[in-house]
Design a protein around this motif. Structure first.
Motif, PDB file in Angstrom:
ATOM      1  N   ALA A  78      13.439  14.012  -4.987  1.00  0.00           N
ATOM      2  CA  ALA A  78      14.528  15.034  -4.903  1.00  0.00           C
ATOM      3  C   ALA A  78      16.020  14.312  -5.364  1.00  0.00           C
ATOM      4  O   ALA A  78      16.614  14.820  -6.423  1.00  0.00           O
ATOM      5  CB  ALA A  78      14.493  15.664  -3.367  1.00  0.00           C
ATOM      6  N   TRP A  79      15.939  13.138  -4.836  1.00  0.00           N
ATOM      7  CA  TRP A  79      17.295  12.312  -5.084  1.00  0.00           C
ATOM      8  C   TRP A  79      17.305  12.127  -6.700  1.00  0.00           C
ATOM      9  O   TRP A  79      18.336  12.336  -7.345  1.00  0.00           O
ATOM     10  CB  TRP A  79      17.477  11.192  -4.437  1.00  0.00           C
ATOM     11  N   ALA A  80      16.217  11.639  -7.382  1.00  0.00           N
ATOM     12  CA  ALA A  80      16.093  11.375  -8.568  1.00  0.00           C
ATOM     13  C   ALA A  80      16.284  12.520  -9.487  1.00  0.00           C
ATOM     14  O   ALA A  80      17.014  12.416 -10.575  1.00  0.00           O
ATOM     15  CB  ALA A  80      14.665  10.732  -8.925  1.00  0.00           C
ATOM     16  N   ALA A  81      15.891  13.813  -8.999  1.00  0.00           N
ATOM     17  CA  ALA A  81      16.149  14.895  -9.784  1.00  0.00           C
ATOM     18  C   ALA A  81      17.670  15.118  -9.731  1.00  0.00           C
ATOM     19  O   ALA A  81      18.197  15.738 -10.871  1.00  0.00           O
ATOM     20  CB  ALA A  81      15.382  16.008  -9.126  1.00  0.00           C
ATOM     21  N   ALA A  82      18.269  14.889  -8.564  1.00  0.00           N
ATOM     22  CA  ALA A  82      19.689  15.271  -8.292  1.00  0.00           C
ATOM     23  C   ALA A  82      20.485  14.286  -9.120  1.00  0.00           C
ATOM     24  O   ALA A  82      21.880  14.605  -9.177  1.00  0.00           O
ATOM     25  CB  ALA A  82      20.038  15.496  -6.822  1.00  0.00           C
ATOM     26  N   TRP A  83      20.103  12.886  -9.179  1.00  0.00           N
ATOM     27  CA  TRP A  83      20.968  12.067  -9.850  1.00  0.00           C
ATOM     28  C   TRP A  83      21.520  12.181 -11.401  1.00  0.00           C
ATOM     29  O   TRP A  83      20.780  12.576 -12.157  1.00  0.00           O
ATOM     30  CB  TRP A  83      20.040  10.686  -9.777  1.00  0.00           C
ATOM     31  N   GLU A  84      22.995  12.038 -11.207  1.00  0.00           N
ATOM     32  CA  GLU A  84      23.551  11.980 -12.498  1.00  0.00           C
ATOM     33  C   GLU A  84      24.377  10.628 -12.794  1.00  0.00           C
ATOM     34  O   GLU A  84      25.197  10.270 -11.807  1.00  0.00           O
ATOM     35  CB  GLU A  84      24.512  13.040 -12.658  1.00  0.00           C
ATOM     36  N   ALA A  85      23.935  10.034 -13.849  1.00  0.00           N
ATOM     37  CA  ALA A  85      24.674   9.011 -14.006  1.00  0.00           C
ATOM     38  C   ALA A  85      26.020   8.910 -14.737  1.00  0.00           C
ATOM     39  O   ALA A  85      26.416   9.794 -15.098  1.00  0.00           O
ATOM     40  CB  ALA A  85      23.756   7.939 -14.957  1.00  0.00           C
ATOM     41  N   GLY A 125       0.728  -1.157  -0.044  1.00  0.00           N
ATOM     42  CA  GLY A 125       0.024   0.299   0.021  1.00  0.00           C
ATOM     43  C   GLY A 125       0.865   1.176  -0.060  1.00  0.00           C
ATOM     44  O   GLY A 125       0.680   2.267  -0.838  1.00  0.00           O
ATOM     45  N   GLU A 126       1.825   1.181   0.805  1.00  0.00           N
ATOM     46  CA  GLU A 126       2.916   2.396   0.980  1.00  0.00           C
ATOM     47  C   GLU A 126       3.740   2.621  -0.349  1.00  0.00           C
ATOM     48  O   GLU A 126       3.666   3.910  -0.949  1.00  0.00           O
ATOM     49  CB  GLU A 126       3.542   2.106   2.364  1.00  0.00           C
ATOM     50  N   SER A 127       4.037   1.483  -0.882  1.00  0.00           N
ATOM     51  CA  SER A 127       4.671   1.692  -2.210  1.00  0.00           C
ATOM     52  C   SER A 127       3.731   2.453  -3.225  1.00  0.00           C
ATOM     53  O   SER A 127       4.285   3.292  -3.941  1.00  0.00           O
ATOM     54  CB  SER A 127       5.074   0.269  -2.689  1.00  0.00           C
ATOM     55  N   MET A 128       2.662   2.046  -3.473  1.00  0.00           N
ATOM     56  CA  MET A 128       1.750   2.370  -4.191  1.00  0.00           C
ATOM     57  C   MET A 128       1.256   3.775  -4.127  1.00  0.00           C
ATOM     58  O   MET A 128       1.273   4.674  -4.927  1.00  0.00           O
ATOM     59  CB  MET A 128       0.426   1.687  -4.404  1.00  0.00           C
ATOM     60  N   ARG A 129       1.182   4.058  -2.723  1.00  0.00           N
ATOM     61  CA  ARG A 129       0.828   5.566  -2.394  1.00  0.00           C
ATOM     62  C   ARG A 129       2.099   6.408  -2.954  1.00  0.00           C
ATOM     63  O   ARG A 129       2.090   7.691  -3.585  1.00  0.00           O
ATOM     64  CB  ARG A 129       0.891   5.807  -0.947  1.00  0.00           C
ATOM     65  N   VAL A 130       3.244   5.787  -2.700  1.00  0.00           N
ATOM     66  CA  VAL A 130       4.459   6.610  -3.004  1.00  0.00           C
ATOM     67  C   VAL A 130       4.582   6.826  -4.462  1.00  0.00           C
ATOM     68  O   VAL A 130       5.066   7.807  -5.234  1.00  0.00           O
ATOM     69  CB  VAL A 130       5.714   6.123  -2.293  1.00  0.00           C
ATOM     70  N   ALA A 150      11.043   7.466   1.741  1.00  0.00           N
ATOM     71  CA  ALA A 150      10.418   7.632   0.315  1.00  0.00           C
ATOM     72  C   ALA A 150      10.162   8.963  -0.065  1.00  0.00           C
ATOM     73  O   ALA A 150      10.549   9.352  -1.410  1.00  0.00           O
ATOM     74  CB  ALA A 150       9.037   6.717   0.568  1.00  0.00           C
ATOM     75  N   ASP A 151      10.039  10.003   0.764  1.00  0.00           N
ATOM     76  CA  ASP A 151       9.519  11.443   0.206  1.00  0.00           C
ATOM     77  C   ASP A 151      10.753  11.929  -0.208  1.00  0.00           C
ATOM     78  O   ASP A 151      10.645  13.109  -0.563  1.00  0.00           O
ATOM     79  CB  ASP A 151       9.137  11.919   1.504  1.00  0.00           C
ATOM     80  N   GLN A 152      12.227  11.353   0.066  1.00  0.00           N
ATOM     81  CA  GLN A 152      13.280  12.171  -0.321  1.00  0.00           C
ATOM     82  C   GLN A 152      13.627  11.400  -1.626  1.00  0.00           C
ATOM     83  O   GLN A 152      14.541  12.358  -2.403  1.00  0.00           O
ATOM     84  CB  GLN A 152      14.433  11.667   0.759  1.00  0.00           C
ATOM     85  N   LEU A 153      13.062  10.658  -2.245  1.00  0.00           N
ATOM     86  CA  LEU A 153      13.350  10.054  -3.662  1.00  0.00           C
ATOM     87  C   LEU A 153      13.235  11.153  -4.745  1.00  0.00           C
ATOM     88  O   LEU A 153      14.275  11.101  -5.460  1.00  0.00           O
ATOM     89  CB  LEU A 153      12.579   8.517  -3.715  1.00  0.00           C
TER      90      LEU A 153
END
Lengths: 811, 209
Positions: free
Chosen positions: A790-797, A615-620, A785-788
């Motif tokens: 932001a992190w994804a936005a900042a991620w650079e491969a 449930g929590e995963s789906m909410r996120v 979860a709530d930080q993801l």
């Protein structure tokens, strides 16, 4: 008790053996006694009659003898008179006056009624009565009587005279020839009757007949009424003299019936009868007493016999009852109590036979039980046998204040051996393991058992945790050696659990359960061995409190969803994240999942946790999707989840509720979880697949993977275990494994995710090997979860490979 | 009753001598009398006497006879004597006797004695005396007294032989069955001088062995 069997109490008394015996014996005895009594009765009757007759005879003889004795006595005394010289001289000289006075004197002396002297021809010469001449006929009869009985004693003549009956004796006077007779007459009086009565117990009545008055009693001791009754019943005999047959008469007098013997005494012309009366009642009285005595004896005999036969019957039947009861006890399966001996008779033999039967059945049952307690393959005790041993050991430990310990091991990958090499090989393997365990413990008194398909257990009694640890280490060492089976070599390892009593449990059931929990824990945690801890047991107090805390955690929202990103190695894009649970405990802080997930799995609480995660995963996911970030959420499923038939439906409901497409969810499943119950797991996975949910094999390469299963399972992804990935850029073997797995997966049409990416070098290497997705600290640690976003936005491969030449992987 | 036979022939001889010596004038002729009973059997111990007219009735003075007692019996048991004969009763037994007679012919008694009593008993009247012993009831003896010198006792075959003067006389026969009250049977007898007389007499007495 079966309906058809006869309870002893249900046998009606008439059909009981004891009753029948007693009835038979008593019946026979009574028959004999009745017969005997009838015989005795007849004999008594006969004897009484004979006695009566003989007593009447005796009475007659006594009467005769008394009369004769009387006569003899009188004759003798008269003879003295007749022999007197003076008397004879007086007679010769015709001195009548002297003669009469002599007669009177002598007659008075002997009590004569009258006395006469006659000449030799019977003419009266002198008389004491005035009418002497009239007495001449009596005198002549007496003389005749005496002359007729010259050589024997004569009773004289019995003659009536008036009312009386006279006994008249005649004695000759010799000088020396008979010159005359002295006649003396005496009345038969009561004295005679009394003598008869005294001697014979008979009453005598003397009857005479007179022309004027008919029959009357000259002599009688009867009272007037009896005498009249007798005279009324009297009929004189017709024959003269009366024959013996009609001399027996019967009279009914006041004393009851009497029989009478008749004795004719007088001359034919003047009949005189002596009636000898005998009371029948008096005569049979002793016989009646005898009859009563016999009756009493018979009664006593019957009573004694009844008691005797009842006792005997009881002695026969009570052992039978006892044996019946014992036999029923045998029938109910209680063979413990021996059947006591019953002596040396037939019953004893029966009892002995019962006892022999009991022993035989008992032994056979023991044998059956033993075989029921033994495992056929390894010849070790089976679970039941081991349970019994543990029960005894626990009891002993508790009573002796010692401790005992159980080591339980579950062989890893045994199923695969069975499946791949066949059950024969499996059995062989089991025997080898059993041998190994036995050899290791040969010097101790410990019990080795096979308690399940691939489970063995060792009981150390006495023994504690330390000894158990030593044993488990010993076992692990023994299992390290490779085992050759039909040309194949098999590497065995096992999960070992340890629990001790009373340290971990104070009863055998708990001890067994807990050692099993410890064993499962060891397998799950892959720690080799595990000592039981309270929280392992969902039923323990600690576990109960943990369970309560977990429930509270759900309610209080103490669980936190952490996400670890999964990144595409080719494009560098963030493709998804693995959902991980963290417990923000109000007092203990962040609790790592390793401390409560195994417990949750055991206790079944994992379902709530899985649901929460989903449930929590789906909410996120929804939040991220709303922000334009499309991620695939990976969620770990436990073995328990896989056999939860409701999970697919619940998942569907959640997807619908959160508006999440099924493909956005990826369920990660370990190989071992599938292997716990491959069939059900496969069904569940098929359902997920039908829903469109993605699936991934987690920790691939650590389990005893079956490619056959891999082919059949509807999975989309393989996750290579971190142990291969972490060192792959330094270990060529690991790198080869990774490349092989990647090739395998790709060939099967599966994506490959590498876990444990902790260095940049690994990233490039994986990319080079064609691995699809990477996950690890180097990319990002799990984060709230709530930080993801932001992190994804900042991620650079990383854009280019850093050290391409380091790779020693050749194609 | 048993009788000592040794003694009575002596008495018979004495009687015969007496009869012969006292016969008067006329020549004697033999007379044989046979006494039979009613059954024709000979009667012994019957006293046969013949009264001859003119003969002496009384015995000569000093005539004696003897009836002893031996083995508790009178010996002889029957004795015939002529009137006036003195009879001695010698006791040959070791026990004493007390002999008596209540008979009218001669009542007497000799009280308890042994040996021969001092004075004999003289039987002076004809008749019969029955003798008894007061001590021994079984003892019985008969003394028949006749008034003629011609008398004898019959022998075992009932015969008596007498020498009697011829003539017509009276024969008298007595036997113990007649006791002491009945008189002897009498009948006339004729004695021829040449042949004497031969006579058989039947008496009314039962046979006595």
């Amino acid at each position: 008790m079966k309906a058809g069997s006869l309870a002893l109490d249900a046998i009606p008394w008439r059909r009981r053996l004891a009753f029948r015996l007693v009835a038979l014996f008593l019946g026979l005895l009574l028959l004999i006694q009745v017969f005997t009594f009838a015989l005795v009765q007849r004999s008594i009757d006969h004897n009484a009659r004979a006695l009566l007759a003989s007593s009447l005879d005796l009475g007659e003889q006594v009467l005769r003898r008394l009369v004769l004795q009387n006569a003899t006595h009188l004759s003798e005394s008269t003879r003295l008179l007749a022999a007197d010289y003076g008397f004879r001289e007086a007679l010769s000289s015709g001195d009548t006056a002297t003669l009469v006075s002599a007669l009177e004197n002598h007659g008075e002396r002997v009590g004569a009624s009258f006395a006469l002297i006659t000449d030799a021809q019977g003419n009266v010469q002198a008389s004491t009565l005035p009418n002497g001449a009239a007495l001449a006929p009596m005198a002549r009869q007496a003389i005749q009587q005496t002359e007729a009985n010259a050589d024997v004693a004569s009773p004289g003549a019995i003659l009536p005279m008036g009312k009386q009956v006279m006994q008249v004796v005649a004695v000759p006077i010799r000088a020396p020839l008979t010159i005359g007779w002295v006649i003396m007459a005496f009345p038969l009086d009561d004295r005679l009757a009394r003598d008869v009565k005294q001697l014979t117990d008979m009453r005598v009545v003397i009857l005479t007949q007179t022309p004027e008055r008919g029959w009357q009693a000259a002599l009688s001791l009867l009272d007037e009424a009896d005498l009249q009754a007798l005279l009324a019943q009297w009929t004189p005999p017709t024959a003269t003299p009366p024959t013996r047959g009609n001399r027996l008469l019967s009279f009914e007098l006041s004393g009851g019936p009497h029989v009478a013997q008749l004795l004719a005494m007088g001359p034919a012309q003047q009949p005189i009868y002596a009636v000898m009366l005998r009371s029948v009642n008096e005569a049979v009285a002793p016989f009646q007493q005898l009859q009563w005595a016999i009756l009493a004896l018979n009664g006593f005999g019957v009573l004694a016999f009844a008691i005797g036969s009842v006792v005997t019957a009881r002695r026969v039947t009570s052992p039978v009852s006892t044996l019946t009861r014992l036999a029923k006890r045998l029938a109910s399966g209680d063979f413990s109590a021996p059947i006591p001996p019953h002596g040396h008779d037939e019953i004893g033999a029966l009892a002995d036979a019962f006892e022999a039967m009991r022993q035989a059945v008992h032994e056979r049952e023991d044998e059956i039980r033993r075989s029921g307690l033994t495992d056929a393959i390894t010849r070790l005790p089976n679970r039941a046998g081991f349970s019994a041993a543990v029960r005894d050991a626990v009891q002993q430990a508790l009573t002796r204040q010692q401790s005992c310990a159980v080591v339980m091991l579950n062989l890893d990958r045994f199923r695969h051996v069975n499946n791949v090499l066949g059950t024969d090989a499996g059995d062989q393997l089991l025997r080898r393991v059993a041998q190994l365990l036995r050899d290791d413990l040969s010097q101790t008194a410990h019990t080795v058992a096979r308690v399940g398909g691939d489970e063995f257990a060792i009981l150390l009694s006495p023994g504690g945790v330390e000894e158990a640890l030593a044993v488990s280490r010993h076992i692990q060492k023994g299992l390290e050696a490779t085992i050759e089976l039909n040309g194949s070599s098999v590497d065995l390892c096992a999960g070992i659990g340890i629990a001790a009593c009373p340290q971990h449990a104070d009863d055998d059931a708990a001890l067994l359960r807990r050692v099993e929990l410890a064993m499962h824990h060891a397998k799950q945690a892959q720690t080799g061995h595990a000592i039981f801890r309270a929280e392992m047991d969902v039923k323990s107090d600690a576990a109960l409190s943990l369970l309560g805390e977990l429930r509270q955690a759900v309610e209080q929202r103490e669980f936190r969803l952490f996400l670890q990103p999964k990144v595409c190695l080719r494009t560098g894009r963030v493709l998804g994240a693995e959902a991980l649970i963290r417990w923000a405990h109000p007092t203990r802080g962040m609790v790592p999942p390793g401390l409560f997930i195994p417990f949750a799995e055991q206790s079944g609480f994992i379902r709530q946790i899985t649901s929460w995660l989903l449930g929590e995963s789906m909410r996120v996911w929804r939040q991220c999707a709303d922000q334009g970030l499309t991620l695939q959420m990976s969620i770990n499923l436990s073995a328990r989840d896989l056999i939860d038939t409701e999970l697919p439906a619940r998942l569907g409901t959640l997807l619908h509720a959160h508006g999440v497409p099924a493909s956005a969810m990826c369920l990660e499943i370990t190989e071992s979880a599938i292997m716990d119950d491959p069939n059900r797991a496969q069904q569940t996975l098929a359902q997920f697949h039908d829903m469109g949910v993605q699936m991934s094999i987690d920790d691939f390469g650590t389990g005893y993977s079956s490619l056959a299963y891999l082919k059949r399972l509807p999975v989309h992804e393989l996750k290579i275990d971190r142990s291969f990935v972490m060192n792959m850029h330094r270990d060529a073997q690991d790198a080869k494994i990774v490349r092989s797995v990647v090739d395998l997966a790709h060939n099967l049409g599966l994506k490959v995710t590498a876990e444990g990416l902790e260095e940049a070098a690994a990233w490039h290497l994986l990319a080079q090997l064609g691995c699809d997705i990477a996950q690890g600290y180097w990319i990002a640690k799990p984060m709230p979860a709530d930080q993801l976003p932001a992190w994804a936005a900042a991620w650079e491969a990383p854009t280019a490979p850093l050290v391409q030449s380091d790779l020693a992987v050749s194609t | 009753m048993s009788k000592p036979l040794t003694s009575w022939p002596t008495a018979l001889c004495l009687a015969l001598i007496g009869a012969v010596s006292l016969a008067s004038g006329a020549p004697a002729a033999p007379v044989v009398i046979t006494v039979l009973d009613a059954g024709g059997q000979p009667v012994a111990n019957a006293a046969v006497s013949i009264e001859v007219t003119g003969a002496r009735a009384q015995a000569a003075a000093g005539t004696q006879a003897e009836m002893g007692q031996r083995f508790r019996a009178f010996v002889p048991s029957v004795l015939v004597v002529q009137t006036g004969t003195a009879v001695n009763f010698p006791n040959f037994d070791t026990v004493r006797h007390h002999i008596y007679s209540f008979s009218a012919a001669k009542p007497f008694e000799i009280k308890l004695y042994s040996g021969t009593p001092a004075s004999p008993v003289v039987f002076d009247k004809p008749g019969t005396a029955i003798l008894g012993c007061n001590i021994h009831d079984r003892m019985a003896g008969f003394i028949h007294v006749v008034s003629t010198p011609y008398f004898a006792l019959s022998d075992k075959i009932g015969q008596v032989a007498l020498d009697v003067p011829a003539g017509e006389h009276t024969l008298q026969i007595w036997h113990p069955g007649l006791g002491d009250k009945q008189p002897p049977e009498r009948q006339p007898i004729k004695v021829a001088a040449s042949s004497g007389a031969r006579l058989t007499v039947r008496v009314g007495v039962a046979h006595q062995p």
